[in-house]
Design a protein around this motif. Structure first.
Motif, PDB file in Angstrom:
ATOM      1  N   CYS A   1       4.303 -43.310  26.861  1.00 41.01           N
ATOM      2  CA  CYS A   1       3.986 -44.494  26.055  1.00 41.01           C
ATOM      3  C   CYS A   1       5.176 -45.444  26.075  1.00 41.01           C
ATOM      4  N   SER A   2       5.037 -46.551  26.785  1.00 39.46           N
ATOM      5  CA  SER A   2       6.125 -47.515  26.902  1.00 39.46           C
ATOM      6  C   SER A   2       6.386 -48.259  25.602  1.00 39.46           C
ATOM      7  N   ALA A   3       5.372 -48.326  24.738  1.00 38.92           N
ATOM      8  CA  ALA A   3       5.527 -49.074  23.487  1.00 38.92           C
ATOM      9  C   ALA A   3       6.473 -48.362  22.519  1.00 38.92           C
ATOM     10  N   ILE A   4       6.544 -47.035  22.595  1.00 40.38           N
ATOM     11  CA  ILE A   4       7.479 -46.293  21.760  1.00 40.38           C
ATOM     12  C   ILE A   4       8.874 -46.497  22.349  1.00 40.38           C
ATOM     13  N   GLY A   5       9.702 -47.207  21.625  1.00 37.95           N
ATOM     14  CA  GLY A   5      11.015 -47.553  22.141  1.00 37.95           C
ATOM     15  C   GLY A   5      11.029 -48.844  22.933  1.00 37.95           C
ATOM     16  N   GLY A   6       9.850 -49.451  23.126  1.00 35.83           N
ATOM     17  CA  GLY A   6       9.770 -50.712  23.851  1.00 35.83           C
ATOM     18  C   GLY A   6       9.512 -51.878  22.906  1.00 35.83           C
ATOM     19  N   PHE A   7       8.896 -52.934  23.431  1.00 38.16           N
ATOM     20  CA  PHE A   7       8.553 -54.095  22.618  1.00 38.16           C
ATOM     21  C   PHE A   7       7.250 -53.783  21.895  1.00 38.16           C
ATOM     22  N   ASN A   8       7.323 -53.550  20.597  1.00 40.46           N
ATOM     23  CA  ASN A   8       6.147 -53.045  19.883  1.00 40.46           C
ATOM     24  C   ASN A   8       5.792 -53.852  18.640  1.00 40.46           C
ATOM     25  N   ARG A   9       6.025 -55.140  18.686  1.00 49.23           N
ATOM     26  CA  ARG A   9       5.781 -56.001  17.533  1.00 49.23           C
ATOM     27  C   ARG A   9       4.352 -55.915  17.031  1.00 49.23           C
ATOM     28  N   ILE A  10       3.369 -55.853  17.923  1.00 53.15           N
ATOM     29  CA  ILE A  10       1.969 -55.891  17.491  1.00 53.15           C
ATOM     30  C   ILE A  10       1.372 -54.494  17.322  1.00 53.15           C
ATOM     31  N   MET A  11       2.171 -53.456  17.489  1.00 51.66           N
ATOM     32  CA  MET A  11       1.616 -52.105  17.499  1.00 51.66           C
ATOM     33  C   MET A  11       1.326 -51.575  16.096  1.00 51.66           C
ATOM     34  N   ALA A  12       0.625 -50.448  16.058  1.00 48.68           N
ATOM     35  CA  ALA A  12       0.150 -49.861  14.804  1.00 48.68           C
ATOM     36  C   ALA A  12       1.270 -49.126  14.074  1.00 48.68           C
ATOM     37  N   ILE A  13       1.103 -49.036  12.745  1.00 51.12           N
ATOM     38  CA  ILE A  13       2.013 -48.256  11.908  1.00 51.12           C
ATOM     39  C   ILE A  13       1.283 -47.118  11.201  1.00 51.12           C
ATOM     40  N   LEU A  14      -0.031 -47.042  11.363  1.00 55.51           N
ATOM     41  CA  LEU A  14      -0.829 -45.978  10.749  1.00 55.51           C
ATOM     42  C   LEU A  14      -1.762 -45.367  11.807  1.00 55.51           C
ATOM     43  N   GLY A  15      -1.924 -44.052  11.733  1.00 58.72           N
ATOM     44  CA  GLY A  15      -2.818 -43.366  12.662  1.00 58.72           C
ATOM     45  C   GLY A  15      -2.230 -43.157  14.036  1.00 58.72           C
ATOM     46  N   THR A  16      -0.942 -43.347  14.193  1.00 58.42           N
ATOM     47  CA  THR A  16      -0.308 -43.223  15.503  1.00 58.42           C
ATOM     48  C   THR A  16       0.011 -41.761  15.831  1.00 58.42           C
ATOM     49  N   SER A  17       0.437 -41.545  17.063  1.00 54.97           N
ATOM     50  CA  SER A  17       0.909 -40.223  17.485  1.00 54.97           C
ATOM     51  C   SER A  17       2.066 -40.426  18.450  1.00 54.97           C
ATOM     52  N   ASP A  18       2.668 -39.339  18.886  1.00 53.69           N
ATOM     53  CA  ASP A  18       3.748 -39.426  19.868  1.00 53.69           C
ATOM     54  C   ASP A  18       3.230 -39.828  21.241  1.00 53.69           C
ATOM     55  N   GLN A  19       1.894 -39.899  21.373  1.00 56.86           N
ATOM     56  CA  GLN A  19       1.289 -40.276  22.646  1.00 56.86           C
ATOM     57  C   GLN A  19       0.912 -41.754  22.709  1.00 56.86           C
ATOM     58  N   CYS A  20       0.693 -42.383  21.541  1.00 51.18           N
ATOM     59  CA  CYS A  20       0.177 -43.758  21.546  1.00 51.18           C
ATOM     60  C   CYS A  20       0.349 -44.408  20.179  1.00 51.18           C
ATOM     61  N   ILE A  21       0.787 -45.677  20.188  1.00 50.35           N
ATOM     62  CA  ILE A  21       0.901 -46.442  18.944  1.00 50.35           C
ATOM     63  C   ILE A  21       0.148 -47.774  19.050  1.00 50.35           C
ATOM     64  N   ALA A  22      -0.795 -47.858  19.976  1.00 47.11           N
ATOM     65  CA  ALA A  22      -1.540 -49.103  20.192  1.00 47.11           C
ATOM     66  C   ALA A  22      -2.455 -49.398  19.005  1.00 47.11           C
ATOM     67  N   SER A  23      -2.511 -50.652  18.589  1.00 43.37           N
ATOM     68  CA  SER A  23      -3.360 -51.059  17.470  1.00 43.37           C
ATOM     69  C   SER A  23      -4.751 -51.440  17.967  1.00 43.37           C
ATOM     70  N   HIS A  24      -5.723 -51.309  17.072  1.00 44.79           N
ATOM     71  CA  HIS A  24      -7.088 -51.726  17.398  1.00 44.79           C
ATOM     72  C   HIS A  24      -7.196 -53.232  17.178  1.00 44.79           C
ATOM     73  N   PRO A  25      -7.821 -53.982  18.103  1.00 46.35           N
ATOM     74  CA  PRO A  25      -7.759 -55.439  18.046  1.00 46.35           C
ATOM     75  C   PRO A  25      -8.871 -56.145  17.268  1.00 46.35           C
ATOM     76  N   SER A  26      -9.948 -55.461  16.915  1.00 48.88           N
ATOM     77  CA  SER A  26     -11.137 -56.156  16.413  1.00 48.88           C
ATOM     78  C   SER A  26     -10.997 -56.611  14.965  1.00 48.88           C
ATOM     79  N   ASP A  27     -11.342 -57.875  14.702  1.00 51.84           N
ATOM     80  CA  ASP A  27     -11.471 -58.377  13.336  1.00 51.84           C
ATOM     81  C   ASP A  27     -12.812 -57.977  12.752  1.00 51.84           C
TER      82      ASP A  27
END
Length: 323
Positions: A132-158
């Motif tokens: 996961c490049s976002a962990i330790g990378g540029f992660n301004r838009i990433m999730a803070i809840l429901g994450t794991s050591d495998q992925c911190i990507a946020s869900h995009p839908s309004d």
């Protein structure tokens, strides 16, 4: 290919591996252009009769999977009875995209993580086991809840955030013909060790409708905080339905976007509101509950304080009961 019936569409989807349904194509075509998704076959479902919005006998709404986002947001019953949903859709994308994007497609869109969209970057959601490049990378838009050591990507839908606050459910049909109904909580998956699997839909399973229960009483709000006012994904969004009776909060529904790996909802935080008189102290406690498992990764640490401020301000505005 473009089958004329649901049965033929389901059969076509299971004849070959790596087949995808396509309707509006506003997300899938982007993924195909970048080489992120390489389906061997596309089944065009635009010929199916799934474009109607009708009232249910219970007083809710049944929304066809192919209803364009623009039509859903503008529908008189949605605007009058589910204003939260209309506002969320209008905040979600440009008019051109809303005209093309469909209800089911909006729910099933993939994350907008920068690294997911960069084939040169390691991404467990795109290529399991690569990192996961976002962990330790540029992660301004990433999730803070429901994450794991495998992925911190946020869900995009309004739209999905509003649907979750409204207790919407998803109706689908499997290739065998069996019909299913799932809540949004049952539809989506947390990343865990399998971040490449976004939902619990089976291969070849087709969403046919969204079902909304009768509208909840109370004040409906959708608040979206983003980097720019037009066509930007949420840093933090909150869908709220709160009713105040006799000086106390009678009911509350809270769903969140931009902060979770799936559209987020916290039943414990909602329960803490019910039966209590509105106050700044109460709202701060509720924010603490929502954020109790939050984890920033550096660039997205600000989302913790941003959510806290946005949630307390929204509740104070709705109830008029800030301490």
């Amino acid at each position: 290919m473009r089958p004329a019936t649901t049965e033929a569409s389901l059969a076509a989807a299971t004849e070959r591996p790596d087949t995808r349904f396509i309707a509006g194509g506003t997300n899938l075509l982007d993924l195909m252009k970048l080489g992120i998704d390489r389906p061997k076959r596309l089944v065009d479902i635009n010929g199916l009769e799934l474009r109607t919005i009708s009232q249910t006998t219970e007083g809710g709404l049944r929304i066809g999977a192919l209803v364009p986002n623009s039509d859903l947001a503008a529908h008189p019953l949605v605007r009058s009875r589910y204003p939260l949903l209309s506002r969320a859709i209008l905040a979600g994308a440009s008019a051109q995209l809303r005209n093309k994007a469909t209800t089911a497609g909006n729910l099933l869109q993939r994350t907008r993580c920068y690294y997911f969209y960069d084939p040169a970057a390691p991404c467990n959601k795109r290529e399991p086991g690569s990192g996961c490049s976002a962990i330790g990378g540029f992660n301004r838009i990433m999730a803070i809840l429901g994450t794991s050591d495998q992925c911190i990507a946020s869900h995009p839908s309004d739209m999905a955030v509003a649907m979750r606050a409204l207790d919407a459910s998803v109706e689908s049909i499997e290739h065998s013909g069996a019909r299913k109904s799932r809540t949004l909580e049952e539809l989506y998956r947390l990343p865990g060790d399998t971040p490449h699997i976004d939902t619990n839909l089976e291969a070849g399973e087709l969403i046919t409708h969204m079902l909304l229960p009768p509208p909840a009483t109370g004040e409906h709000r959708y608040v979206k905080v983003r980097d720019r006012a037009s066509y930007a994904f949420a840093l933090v969004s909150i869908a709220t339905i709160v009713a105040v009776e006799n000086g106390r909060i009678a009911s509350a529904s809270l769903a969140f976007g931009g902060i979770g790996t799936m559209p987020w909802r916290d039943r414990e935080a909602e329960a803490a509101l019910r039966g209590e008189p509105p106050s700044g102290t109460l709202f701060a406690h509720v924010a603490d509950l929502v954020l109790r498992n939050a984890e920033g990764r550096g660039g997205n640490d600000f989302k913790i304080s941003l959510l806290r401020r946005t949630l307390t301000a929204t509740l104070e505005e709705i109830t008029g009961g800030a301490a």
